[in-house]
Write a protein that holds these residues in place. Structure first.
Motif, PDB file in Angstrom:
ATOM      1  N   ASP A  34       0.858  -1.189   0.000  1.00 28.01           N
ATOM      2  CA  ASP A  34       0.000   0.000   0.000  1.00 28.01           C
ATOM      3  C   ASP A  34       0.896   1.241   0.000  1.00 28.01           C
ATOM      4  O   ASP A  34       1.688   1.435   0.922  1.00 28.01           O
ATOM      5  N   ILE A  35       0.772   2.049  -1.033  1.00 26.52           N
ATOM      6  CA  ILE A  35       1.608   3.245  -1.194  1.00 26.52           C
ATOM      7  C   ILE A  35       0.725   4.481  -1.228  1.00 26.52           C
ATOM      8  O   ILE A  35      -0.252   4.538  -1.977  1.00 26.52           O
ATOM      9  N   LYS A  36       1.056   5.471  -0.429  1.00 25.81           N
ATOM     10  CA  LYS A  36       0.368   6.759  -0.458  1.00 25.81           C
ATOM     11  C   LYS A  36       1.378   7.847  -0.797  1.00 25.81           C
ATOM     12  O   LYS A  36       2.552   7.773  -0.412  1.00 25.81           O
ATOM     13  N   VAL A  37       0.909   8.863  -1.496  1.00 26.33           N
ATOM     14  CA  VAL A  37       1.767   9.970  -1.925  1.00 26.33           C
ATOM     15  C   VAL A  37       1.321  11.251  -1.237  1.00 26.33           C
ATOM     16  O   VAL A  37       0.124  11.554  -1.193  1.00 26.33           O
ATOM     17  N   ILE A  38       2.267  11.999  -0.707  1.00 25.49           N
ATOM     18  CA  ILE A  38       1.998  13.308  -0.108  1.00 25.49           C
ATOM     19  C   ILE A  38       2.661  14.379  -0.973  1.00 25.49           C
ATOM     20  O   ILE A  38       3.868  14.315  -1.252  1.00 25.49           O
TER      21      ILE A  38
ATOM     22  N   CYS B 149       1.230  17.844   8.013  1.00 24.25           N
ATOM     23  CA  CYS B 149      -0.219  17.798   7.890  1.00 24.25           C
ATOM     24  C   CYS B 149      -0.644  16.518   7.159  1.00 24.25           C
ATOM     25  O   CYS B 149      -1.577  15.816   7.584  1.00 24.25           O
ATOM     26  N   GLY B 150       0.042  16.202   6.077  1.00 27.97           N
ATOM     27  CA  GLY B 150      -0.243  14.976   5.339  1.00 27.97           C
ATOM     28  C   GLY B 150      -0.006  13.738   6.186  1.00 27.97           C
ATOM     29  O   GLY B 150      -0.806  12.790   6.165  1.00 27.97           O
ATOM     30  N   MET B 151       1.070  13.736   6.948  1.00 31.82           N
ATOM     31  CA  MET B 151       1.373  12.599   7.819  1.00 31.82           C
ATOM     32  C   MET B 151       0.329  12.436   8.916  1.00 31.82           C
ATOM     33  O   MET B 151      -0.054  11.310   9.259  1.00 31.82           O
ATOM     34  N   ASP B 152      -0.138  13.543   9.457  1.00 32.32           N
ATOM     35  CA  ASP B 152      -1.162  13.490  10.500  1.00 32.32           C
ATOM     36  C   ASP B 152      -2.456  12.877   9.959  1.00 32.32           C
ATOM     37  O   ASP B 152      -3.105  12.074  10.632  1.00 32.32           O
ATOM     38  N   TYR B 153      -2.803  13.233   8.730  1.00 31.43           N
ATOM     39  CA  TYR B 153      -3.988  12.672   8.081  1.00 31.43           C
ATOM     40  C   TYR B 153      -3.854  11.157   7.915  1.00 31.43           C
ATOM     41  O   TYR B 153      -4.777  10.392   8.216  1.00 31.43           O
TER      42      TYR B 153
ATOM     43  N   LYS C 202      -4.276   9.027  11.111  1.00 35.97           N
ATOM     44  CA  LYS C 202      -5.637   8.897  11.645  1.00 35.97           C
ATOM     45  C   LYS C 202      -6.501   7.910  10.861  1.00 35.97           C
ATOM     46  O   LYS C 202      -7.642   7.649  11.231  1.00 35.97           O
ATOM     47  N   GLN C 203      -5.958   7.358   9.779  1.00 34.57           N
ATOM     48  CA  GLN C 203      -6.721   6.408   8.982  1.00 34.57           C
ATOM     49  C   GLN C 203      -6.736   5.038   9.648  1.00 34.57           C
ATOM     50  O   GLN C 203      -5.812   4.674  10.378  1.00 34.57           O
ATOM     51  N   SER C 204      -7.781   4.274   9.389  1.00 36.37           N
ATOM     52  CA  SER C 204      -7.912   2.959  10.011  1.00 36.37           C
ATOM     53  C   SER C 204      -6.867   1.977   9.505  1.00 36.37           C
ATOM     54  O   SER C 204      -6.426   1.078  10.221  1.00 36.37           O
ATOM     55  N   LYS C 205      -6.450   2.153   8.233  1.00 35.43           N
ATOM     56  CA  LYS C 205      -5.418   1.294   7.654  1.00 35.43           C
ATOM     57  C   LYS C 205      -4.268   2.164   7.179  1.00 35.43           C
ATOM     58  O   LYS C 205      -4.449   3.025   6.327  1.00 35.43           O
ATOM     59  N   THR C 206      -3.110   1.959   7.767  1.00 39.39           N
ATOM     60  CA  THR C 206      -1.956   2.768   7.392  1.00 39.39           C
ATOM     61  C   THR C 206      -1.183   2.086   6.257  1.00 39.39           C
ATOM     62  O   THR C 206      -1.220   0.866   6.110  1.00 39.39           O
ATOM     63  N   PRO C 207      -0.469   2.873   5.446  1.00 43.26           N
ATOM     64  CA  PRO C 207       0.243   2.323   4.279  1.00 43.26           C
ATOM     65  C   PRO C 207       1.561   1.664   4.649  1.00 43.26           C
ATOM     66  O   PRO C 207       2.050   1.802   5.774  1.00 43.26           O
ATOM     67  N   ASN C 208       2.135   0.969   3.683  1.00 43.52           N
ATOM     68  CA  ASN C 208       3.473   0.407   3.848  1.00 43.52           C
ATOM     69  C   ASN C 208       4.537   1.437   3.507  1.00 43.52           C
ATOM     70  O   ASN C 208       5.614   1.473   4.120  1.00 43.52           O
ATOM     71  N   ILE C 209       4.237   2.274   2.509  1.00 41.22           N
ATOM     72  CA  ILE C 209       5.226   3.227   1.990  1.00 41.22           C
ATOM     73  C   ILE C 209       4.586   4.599   1.801  1.00 41.22           C
ATOM     74  O   ILE C 209       3.446   4.706   1.344  1.00 41.22           O
ATOM     75  N   ILE C 210       5.332   5.641   2.171  1.00 42.18           N
ATOM     76  CA  ILE C 210       4.944   7.023   1.874  1.00 42.18           C
ATOM     77  C   ILE C 210       5.932   7.582   0.857  1.00 42.18           C
ATOM     78  O   ILE C 210       7.153   7.439   1.024  1.00 42.18           O
ATOM     79  N   VAL C 211       5.392   8.205  -0.170  1.00 39.90           N
ATOM     80  CA  VAL C 211       6.226   8.885  -1.168  1.00 39.90           C
ATOM     81  C   VAL C 211       5.959  10.382  -1.080  1.00 39.90           C
ATOM     82  O   VAL C 211       4.801  10.799  -0.984  1.00 39.90           O
ATOM     83  N   PHE C 212       7.009  11.164  -1.091  1.00 40.81           N
ATOM     84  CA  PHE C 212       6.895  12.618  -1.131  1.00 40.81           C
ATOM     85  C   PHE C 212       7.358  13.085  -2.512  1.00 40.81           C
ATOM     86  O   PHE C 212       8.385  12.628  -3.017  1.00 40.81           O
ATOM     87  N   ILE C 213       6.598  13.985  -3.107  1.00 38.26           N
ATOM     88  CA  ILE C 213       6.978  14.566  -4.391  1.00 38.26           C
ATOM     89  C   ILE C 213       6.460  15.992  -4.432  1.00 38.26           C
ATOM     90  O   ILE C 213       5.411  16.303  -3.848  1.00 38.26           O
ATOM     91  N   ASP C 214       7.181  16.881  -5.082  1.00 40.40           N
ATOM     92  CA  ASP C 214       6.750  18.273  -5.185  1.00 40.40           C
ATOM     93  C   ASP C 214       5.609  18.414  -6.199  1.00 40.40           C
ATOM     94  O   ASP C 214       5.449  17.585  -7.097  1.00 40.40           O
ATOM     95  N   GLY C 215       4.866  19.496  -6.062  1.00 38.95           N
ATOM     96  CA  GLY C 215       3.722  19.736  -6.934  1.00 38.95           C
ATOM     97  C   GLY C 215       4.011  20.612  -8.123  1.00 38.95           C
ATOM     98  O   GLY C 215       3.092  21.027  -8.828  1.00 38.95           O
TER      99      GLY C 215
END
Length: 229
Positions: free
Chosen positions: A3-7, A67-71, A74-87
């Motif tokens: 599970d990968i989420k991007v901030i 802020c993204g990390m705090d969100y 608080k989720q019921s299922k947390t990811p395995n990997i967080i990716v950070f990328i600029d907008g």
């Protein structure tokens, strides 16, 4: 399944944010755009592109990332990997698969996308950015025997390892803080060469004299702080 989420921290990236979101691979379960006090169409364009949009009115790259990390926390299922990328569309979002590969296949804790000169579009990094990167990574090598060559913002980290870093920087020092703490906590890490192009719009940090000075102070401050700990 991984599970990968991007901030994506975003301050006035209305022209670029939808392009970034559109090119992020489908292996990502959620794209989180943190609107950092934008006054343009960042929020509307990110929402239309399918991202989860949060708002952090306190200006600062680190504030937005936290802020993204705090969100996520608080989720019921947390990811395995967080990716950070600029907008700003300076990175190539499709290279996310390459960034996470050492984590998924080899179990590495932390990966930095290194903006190597051979893959950089001419003019995509300012002289002060290039100098600052070289100085910061030289000092990390000197004090910590690190092998980092860049402070690139396109990066991936195991979520549980990210939490152990106890990130705190609110502004310009976020990237170097993460790398220094990864060294201190003895996380396994590697760099992956990535392409880099001219951003859309002006940089809020390297595009101004004030931003460049404050970023330099922050980065050096973190390095010297950890060198005497």
């Amino acid at each position: 399944m991984t599970d990968i989420k991007v901030i994506i921290p975003a301050f006035n990236e209305g022209e670029s944010i939808a392009k970034v979101i559109a090119e992020i691979p489908d292996c990502v379960s959620e794209i989180i755009v943190v609107n950092n006090h934008s006054t343009d169409q960042t929020v509307e364009n990110a929402s239309k592109a399918g991202a989860t949009v949060l708002t952090e009115n306190r200006k600062g790259y680190g504030y937005a990332c936290l802020c993204g990390m705090d969100y996520v926390a608080k989720q019921s299922k947390t990811p395995n990997i967080i990716v950070f990328i600029d907008g700003d569309y300076s990175d190539y979002p499709e290279e996310l698969s390459k960034i996470v590969k050492p984590i998924v296949e080899d179990g590495v804790d932390f990966v930095v996308g290194a903006r190597v000169s051979a893959l950089r579009e001419p003019g995509s990094m300012t002289p002060q950015q290039i100098f600052g990167n070289k100085l910061a990574t030289f000092l990390m090598k000197l004090f910590f025997r690190a092998t980092f060559t860049d402070l690139g913002p396109f990066r991936a980290i195991k979520y549980d390892k990210l939490l152990t870093l106890e990130m705190e920087d609110k502004t310009y020092g976020w990237t170097v803080e993460m790398q220094l703490k990864a060294l201190k906590r003895k996380l396994t890490y590697t760099e992956v060469p990535v392409r880099y192009k001219k951003r859309i719009g002006m940089s809020k940090v390297s595009g101004t004299v004030k931003g460049s000075i404050f970023a330099g102070i922050k980065i050096l401050g973190w390095i010297f702080k950890y060198s005497i700990k």
